[in-house]
Design a protein around this motif. Structure first.
Motif, PDB file in Angstrom:
ATOM      1  N   GLN A   1       9.146   6.991  45.112  1.00 47.29           N
ATOM      2  CA  GLN A   1      10.416   6.755  45.807  1.00 47.29           C
ATOM      3  C   GLN A   1      11.156   8.063  46.034  1.00 47.29           C
ATOM      4  O   GLN A   1      11.106   8.973  45.209  1.00 47.29           O
ATOM      5  CB  GLN A   1      11.300   5.819  44.973  1.00 47.29           C
ATOM      6  N   PHE A   2      11.805   8.174  47.193  1.00 44.47           N
ATOM      7  CA  PHE A   2      12.717   9.268  47.463  1.00 44.47           C
ATOM      8  C   PHE A   2      14.132   8.824  47.122  1.00 44.47           C
ATOM      9  O   PHE A   2      14.535   7.709  47.447  1.00 44.47           O
ATOM     10  CB  PHE A   2      12.672   9.686  48.939  1.00 44.47           C
TER      11      PHE A   2
ATOM     12  N   ILE B   1      12.779  13.141  43.884  1.00 40.16           N
ATOM     13  CA  ILE B   1      11.533  12.404  44.117  1.00 40.16           C
ATOM     14  C   ILE B   1      11.081  11.769  42.812  1.00 40.16           C
ATOM     15  O   ILE B   1      10.934  12.459  41.794  1.00 40.16           O
ATOM     16  CB  ILE B   1      10.423  13.345  44.644  1.00 40.16           C
ATOM     17  N   LYS B   2      10.842  10.462  42.855  1.00 39.06           N
ATOM     18  CA  LYS B   2      10.275   9.742  41.706  1.00 39.06           C
ATOM     19  C   LYS B   2       8.757   9.735  41.861  1.00 39.06           C
ATOM     20  O   LYS B   2       8.233   9.291  42.878  1.00 39.06           O
ATOM     21  CB  LYS B   2      10.815   8.319  41.654  1.00 39.06           C
TER      22      LYS B   2
ATOM     23  N   ASN C   1      13.477  17.628  45.846  1.00 39.83           N
ATOM     24  CA  ASN C   1      12.737  17.669  47.108  1.00 39.83           C
ATOM     25  C   ASN C   1      12.955  19.038  47.752  1.00 39.83           C
ATOM     26  O   ASN C   1      14.060  19.369  48.170  1.00 39.83           O
ATOM     27  CB  ASN C   1      13.231  16.555  48.032  1.00 39.83           C
ATOM     28  N   SER C   2      11.899  19.850  47.822  1.00 35.88           N
ATOM     29  CA  SER C   2      12.042  21.243  48.271  1.00 35.88           C
ATOM     30  C   SER C   2      12.165  21.395  49.784  1.00 35.88           C
ATOM     31  O   SER C   2      12.626  22.428  50.268  1.00 35.88           O
ATOM     32  CB  SER C   2      10.836  22.068  47.795  1.00 35.88           C
TER      33      SER C   2
ATOM     34  N   GLY D   1       7.511  19.382  45.210  1.00 36.60           N
ATOM     35  CA  GLY D   1       8.689  19.115  44.395  1.00 36.60           C
ATOM     36  C   GLY D   1       8.946  20.241  43.406  1.00 36.60           C
ATOM     37  O   GLY D   1       8.020  20.939  42.992  1.00 36.60           O
ATOM     38  N   VAL D   2      10.195  20.412  43.042  1.00 39.74           N
ATOM     39  CA  VAL D   2      10.602  21.467  42.118  1.00 39.74           C
ATOM     40  C   VAL D   2      11.193  20.819  40.869  1.00 39.74           C
ATOM     41  O   VAL D   2      12.035  19.917  40.964  1.00 39.74           O
ATOM     42  CB  VAL D   2      11.643  22.393  42.775  1.00 39.74           C
ATOM     43  N   LYS D   3      10.751  21.294  39.712  1.00 42.30           N
ATOM     44  CA  LYS D   3      11.297  20.776  38.463  1.00 42.30           C
ATOM     45  C   LYS D   3      12.755  21.192  38.340  1.00 42.30           C
ATOM     46  O   LYS D   3      13.086  22.367  38.410  1.00 42.30           O
ATOM     47  CB  LYS D   3      10.500  21.309  37.270  1.00 42.30           C
TER      48      LYS D   3
END
Length: 461
Positions: A179-180, A165-166, A200-201, A152-154
């Motif tokens: 969760q997506f 993405i949670k 989501n990368s 994941g990317v901030k």
């Protein structure tokens, strides 16, 4: 210690590169037969940068590339330009696109057959990714033994073009995915950013053991198709992404923050964000007067923008795009409309790449078309004929070996020949430098499907 020695002593993880996309949101730079990952704008293409990154992570012998029939020779040629050889067992050519889950599953099946219990990093071929990411991917290897790992990317802004993405339960590295979230509207995206959701990368780290266990649980049909020890029957597979088909169902998915430069270059807005901005936030060569935050790509043209802001202006030899920055996602809808009209401008640039080289359409009109044909050293076109056109060839550089109805002869710079319709013919470059030929086509039908092939080194029909 050099990276090559580290790779030898570490039993490197494998790499999978997905190189079959068509990049419709970057039209007219990206076309079906020459999409964005292969475009070389004054340097290596995004695909080549991805391949070099995979070499540093895995070594060249541990890279699998998944692509399709129309792009496989672009893949081979661009790998060769880097000084590597991609053998047939490492190049997986999908007979038809079925989205990311079948593509990744097929590559992991091949890896599992040769290297049981292996772990593979999965890279899209059209992303910008900073070098720091490689160490973070390596560090996530223990997590991939138990979880399907996504990176994941901030977020840097409330972007509406990315999935989110949670994050859930904390792990020694990263978190379990709670969760997506699908691509949101702007209001929802702002809320996701406040709650520390991650973009989501589309980059993954997958062990064959964990992947196939979860695939059997949630996609038993695909699992069965991949588990027989033979390549899958693609026609029978459902087209589904790894997110929809597996990650959103599995309870064993982890997300690791990717603390490195990243951009998926999915739209011209994303491309604008990666470029160095000039005065008033403009990007690209143009004269700007009371104009702000515009992106211009128009090589060879003098462009002036007056009193406008947040525009995307992309000009190529055969197409012009002008749109608002905030509506860059809708370029794909424009491409859909052009496809519905069967307009070839979505498929081909003026320069069309072929396994043997390329051709560029210089001019065309009723009953004629003029091309510049470039054949790489040692390559040759298929033995073919045309029913509806004749061709006149003039050699402008290099040496050409011409085959006409079984007879061969050499043509040098300035020499020419004529190919009647219905005549079997072939063009070859026997020399060490690129062969350039001007081809003048005359006839009542001049499209590429008027080709009858009798022999082709590249397996085309």
């Amino acid at each position: 210690m050099p990276d090559s020695f580290r790779i030898l002593f570490r039993r490197p993880m494998k790499s999978i590169i997905l190189a079959g996309g068509v990049g419709t949101r970057l039209w007219p730079l990206s076309r079906e037969y020459y999409p964005k990952q292969f475009i070389q704008l004054g340097g290596p293409s995004l695909f080549q940068k991805t391949y070099e990154r995979a070499v540093r992570l895995s070594g060249p012998e541990n890279i699998w590339v998944v692509t399709n029939d129309i792009h496989q020779y672009l893949v081979r040629n661009q790998v060769e330009e880097l000084g590597y050889t991609l053998n047939d067992s490492r190049l997986l050519v999908e007979p038809e696109g079925k989205n990311t889950l079948p593509a990744i599953g097929w590559a992991l099946q091949r890896i599992r057959e040769a290297y049981p219990h292996a772990t593979a990093a999965v890279f899209p071929s059209d992303h910008i990714l900073g070098e720091a990411a490689l160490d973070q991917i390596r560090a996530a290897d223990p997590v991939a033994k138990k979880y399907l790992v996504t990176f994941g990317v901030k977020p840097t802004s409330p972007h509406t073009g990315y999935g989110y993405i949670k994050q859930g339960k904390k792990l020694p590295l990263g978190n379990v995915v709670d969760q997506f979230k699908e691509k949101p509207d702007e209001k929802t995206a702002k809320e996701y950013v406040k709650r520390n959701y991650l973009w989501n990368s589309g980059i993954f780290l997958l062990s064959t053991d964990c992947f196939f266990a979860e695939l059997k649980k949630y996609q038993p049909g695909l699992s069965g198709a991949l588990g027989g020890g033979e390549d899958p029957d693609y026609g029978s597979l459902d087209a589904i992404s790894i997110d929809y088909g597996l990650l959103e169902h599995s309870k064993k998915v982890a997300v690791v923050p990717l603390e490195a430069e990243w951009n998926d270059l999915g739209t011209f807005r994303a491309l604008y964000e990666t470029e160095q901005h000039g005065r008033d936030g403009n990007v690209g060569e143009a004269e700007y007067l009371a104009a702000r935050n515009n992106y211009v790509h128009a090589p060879g043209k003098h462009v002036g923008l007056i009193g406008v802001s947040d525009l995307i202006v992309v000009d190529t030899t055969d197409a012009l795009l002008v749109c608002h920055n905030r509506q860059a996602e809708q370029v794909k809808d424009l491409v859909t409309r052009l496809n519905q009209k069967n307009d070839p401008v979505t498929q081909f640039h003026r320069q069309v790449h072929r396994p043997w080289g390329s051709y560029t359409v210089l001019e065309e009109g009723a009953m004629y078309k003029i091309k510049r044909v470039t054949v790489r050293a040692g390559e040759r076109l298929s033995l073919q004929l045309h029913h509806h056109r004749s061709e006149h060839w003039v050699v402008v550089n290099g040496t050409a070996e011409i085959e006409l109805n079984g007879e061969k002869k050499l043509l040098r710079k300035g020499e020419s020949t004529y190919v009647h319709s219905g005549m079997k013919h072939r063009l070859k470059n026997p020399g060490l430098i690129p062969l350039e030929v001007i081809e003048v086509q005359l006839g009542d039908y001049l499209e590429e499907d008027d080709i009858v092939r009798f022999d082709d080194e590249y397996g085309r029909k």
